[in-house]
Motif scaffolding. Structure first.
Motif, short mmCIF file in Angstrom:
data_model
loop_
_atom_site.label_atom_id
_atom_site.label_comp_id
_atom_site.label_asym_id
_atom_site.label_seq_id
_atom_site.Cartn_x
_atom_site.Cartn_y
_atom_site.Cartn_z
N TYR A 105 0.84 -1.20 0.00
CA TYR A 105 0.00 0.00 0.00
C TYR A 105 0.88 1.25 0.00
O TYR A 105 0.64 2.19 -0.76
CB TYR A 105 -0.93 0.00 1.22
N TRP A 106 1.88 1.26 0.87
CA TRP A 106 2.78 2.42 0.97
C TRP A 106 3.41 2.72 -0.38
O TRP A 106 3.43 3.86 -0.83
CB TRP A 106 3.86 2.16 2.03
N ARG A 107 3.96 1.70 -1.04
CA ARG A 107 4.64 1.90 -2.33
C ARG A 107 3.69 2.48 -3.38
O ARG A 107 4.03 3.42 -4.08
CB ARG A 107 5.26 0.61 -2.83
N LYS A 108 2.49 1.92 -3.47
CA LYS A 108 1.51 2.40 -4.46
C LYS A 108 1.15 3.87 -4.22
O LYS A 108 1.22 4.69 -5.13
CB LYS A 108 0.25 1.53 -4.40
N GLU A 109 0.75 4.18 -2.99
CA GLU A 109 0.31 5.54 -2.68
C GLU A 109 1.44 6.57 -2.78
O GLU A 109 1.24 7.68 -3.27
CB GLU A 109 -0.33 5.59 -1.29
N HIS A 110 2.63 6.19 -2.32
CA HIS A 110 3.74 7.13 -2.37
C HIS A 110 4.28 7.29 -3.79
O HIS A 110 4.73 8.38 -4.16
CB HIS A 110 4.83 6.74 -1.36
N GLN A 111 4.23 6.26 -4.59
CA GLN A 111 4.61 6.41 -6.00
C GLN A 111 3.68 7.42 -6.67
O GLN A 111 4.14 8.30 -7.40
CB GLN A 111 4.57 5.08 -6.74
N GLU A 112 2.38 7.30 -6.42
CA GLU A 112 1.43 8.26 -6.99
C GLU A 112 1.71 9.68 -6.49
O GLU A 112 1.70 10.63 -7.28
CB GLU A 112 0.00 7.84 -6.65
N PHE A 113 1.97 9.83 -5.19
CA PHE A 113 2.24 11.15 -4.62
C PHE A 113 3.50 11.76 -5.23
O PHE A 113 3.49 12.92 -5.67
CB PHE A 113 2.38 11.05 -3.09
N PHE A 114 4.59 10.98 -5.27
CA PHE A 114 5.84 11.53 -5.79
C PHE A 114 5.79 11.73 -7.30
O PHE A 114 6.48 12.61 -7.83
CB PHE A 114 7.03 10.66 -5.37
N THR A 115 4.96 10.99 -7.99
CA THR A 115 4.74 11.23 -9.43
C THR A 115 4.05 12.58 -9.61
O THR A 115 4.45 13.38 -10.47
CB THR A 115 3.93 10.09 -10.06
N ARG A 116 3.02 12.86 -8.80
CA ARG A 116 2.37 14.18 -8.86
C ARG A 116 3.36 15.29 -8.55
O ARG A 116 3.31 16.36 -9.15
CB ARG A 116 1.18 14.26 -7.89
N GLU A 117 4.26 15.04 -7.62
CA GLU A 117 5.28 16.03 -7.24
C GLU A 117 6.33 16.21 -8.34
O GLU A 117 7.04 17.21 -8.38
CB GLU A 117 5.95 15.57 -5.94
N GLY A 118 6.44 15.19 -9.21
CA GLY A 118 7.42 15.25 -10.30
C GLY A 118 8.79 14.75 -9.92
O GLY A 118 9.78 15.03 -10.61
#
Length: 140
Positions: A105-118
């Motif tokens: 769960y952590w990897r999925k959600e944080h990948q999405e967050f850091f992708t939005r951050e660029g």
């Protein structure tokens, strides 16, 4: 009459003031996890930390805001470590207290967050912070 934020700033004069996440909804959700005792850690990209105006050290206080920029709680940093995204452990993920507290769960959600951050990369460097809840700000 002093606002709740002003009162906290007078009690914690050097406290950092900020909210979790990148949306009002996320700020509310994560602040509630801290207050409930589920969230005892957080992380940010090293790139974002380097762009920030303030440095954070163990012992620092933070006034955490909700999604409406009202104080939700006060936390105190207990430790900081640098770690790569792909080296975050199940224990680290559980300390963040989000979702089912699993590494998946952590990897999925944080990948999405850091992708939005660029900033996302499997090898990206993170600043991983642990903290304790000092006080919850209760509102009527």
């Amino acid at each position: 009459m002093l606002s709740a934020l002003d009162k906290l700033k007078s009690r914690y004069p050097k406290a950092h003031v900020w909210s979790f996440g990148d949306s009002a909804e996320m700020a509310d959700e994560l602040a509630q996890l801290v207050i409930a005792g589920d969230k005892q850690a957080s992380c940010g990209s090293l790139a974002a930390w380097q762009q920030g105006d303030e440095t954070v050290s163990p012992g620092d206080y933070h006034i955490v805001l909700d999604g409406r920029e009202n104080p939700a709680c006060v936390i105190r940093t207990t430790s900081l470590k640098m770690i790569r995204f792909n080296e975050v452990t199940a224990q680290d993920a559980a300390a963040e207290g989000e979702g089912d507290k699993s590494l998946q769960y952590w990897r999925k959600e944080h990948q999405e967050f850091f992708t939005r951050e660029g900033t996302f990369s499997e090898e990206m460097e993170l600043i991983f912070e642990t903290f304790v809840l000092v006080e919850s700000v209760l509102r009527d």
